[in-house]
Design an enzyme around this catalytic site. Sequence first.
Site, PDB file in Angstrom:
ATOM      1  N   LYS A   3       0.532  -1.195  -0.213  1.00 48.85           N
ATOM      2  CA  LYS A   3      -0.024   0.082   0.026  1.00 48.85           C
ATOM      3  C   LYS A   3       0.991   1.340   0.191  1.00 48.85           C
ATOM      4  CE  LYS A   3      -3.408   2.339   2.467  1.00 48.85           C
ATOM      5  NZ  LYS A   3      -4.556   2.423   3.852  1.00 48.85           N
TER       6      LYS A   3
ATOM      7  N   LYS B  37      -2.080  -1.297  -3.910  1.00 44.70           N
ATOM      8  CA  LYS B  37      -2.963  -0.234  -3.926  1.00 44.70           C
ATOM      9  C   LYS B  37      -2.185   1.294  -3.841  1.00 44.70           C
ATOM     10  CE  LYS B  37      -5.933   1.986  -0.619  1.00 44.70           C
ATOM     11  NZ  LYS B  37      -6.592   1.813   0.803  1.00 44.70           N
TER      12      LYS B  37
END
Length: 339
Positions: free
Chosen positions: A209, A262
């Site tokens: 992330k 992400k």
Amino acid sequence: MSTRTTPAHAADSAQLDLTRRPRRLRRTAAVRSLVRETRLSADMFLYPLFVTTGSGTRREVPSMPGVYQLSVDEAVKEAAAAKADGVPGVLLFGLPDAKDEAGSGAYDPDGPVHSATRALKREHPDILVVTDVCLCEYTSHGHCGVIVEGEVANDPTVELLVRTALSHAAAGADIVAPSDMMDGRVGRIRQALDQAGFSQVAIMSYAAKYCSAFYGPFREAAGSAPAFGDRRSHQMDPANVEEAMREVALDLDEGADIVLVKPALPYLDVIARVKTEFGVPTAAYHVSGEYAMLKAAARNGWIDEQRAVLETLTAIRRAGADIIITYYAREAARLLQRR
Ligand code: PBG
């Protein structure tokens, strides 16, 4: 003595002596479809929902047209409608009434995520329920963990994430999704779930992330912008990909069932490497800012939204994602039905 006339186009082919003509496979819709390498289908989508307290509430998020903060009853309706469109599951985020330093709403068994999970499992047991495990929506300061001497403290935060994951499992979640980026949380969550009898609950870890500007609209939707500082001490530097491989390896080692990258579109190379190097179920999160950009351009008449959405999601799939988390899940599912 032939009277046959030469067709005009024959002149061109006579000039080029080609045996390879890739355009043969692009001539008609039928042949294009026959040789298509990447297929998108609604059963790989997960649909994020923002769940709030009360009932009968549907509050549109200004920076995310078409996305709503929903009370539990409305969230159940929305999940059922998505399921009818072919989207198998939802990813739940909670918007508590009150926030505190320890983010205790995250593990309150009567919180919006817990109530929505129970309601969904009662009314629509076949809908897959994935829950976001993080503290940022629940802390008064908007950080993903407890603050000690001005910093997000790793180990005490992990203990609260474990409590949160356990409380989601107890409410009936199929998959818990830690999105906090603390070190060691996957292993501790796995251990705690197993000890509590939730060995069937899977973990989808946000393994790679990035500290991204594209989360802006989400923070408006979830009211989770940090009151001071930023998330650079735990989310990854956008410049790094080898580090993403190490993060994924660690999370798999600790017991992650699905790993997530992400954002999605700016990180297609990361998705591709995760999928080819590890060969495990890989999810990509097409985040709020990516959604907002498409919506904004479409609303101005600057792009063809439907084509841009399907092209974007196809690219994420082509890069290697098995699962795509997107606010466009319902719209894209309906577009795919019409195709
Ligand atoms: C953290 C979390 C965030 C998102 C998903 N989980 C926000 C953040 O890290 O600040 C962002 C998702 C999006 O932008 O759509 N709980």
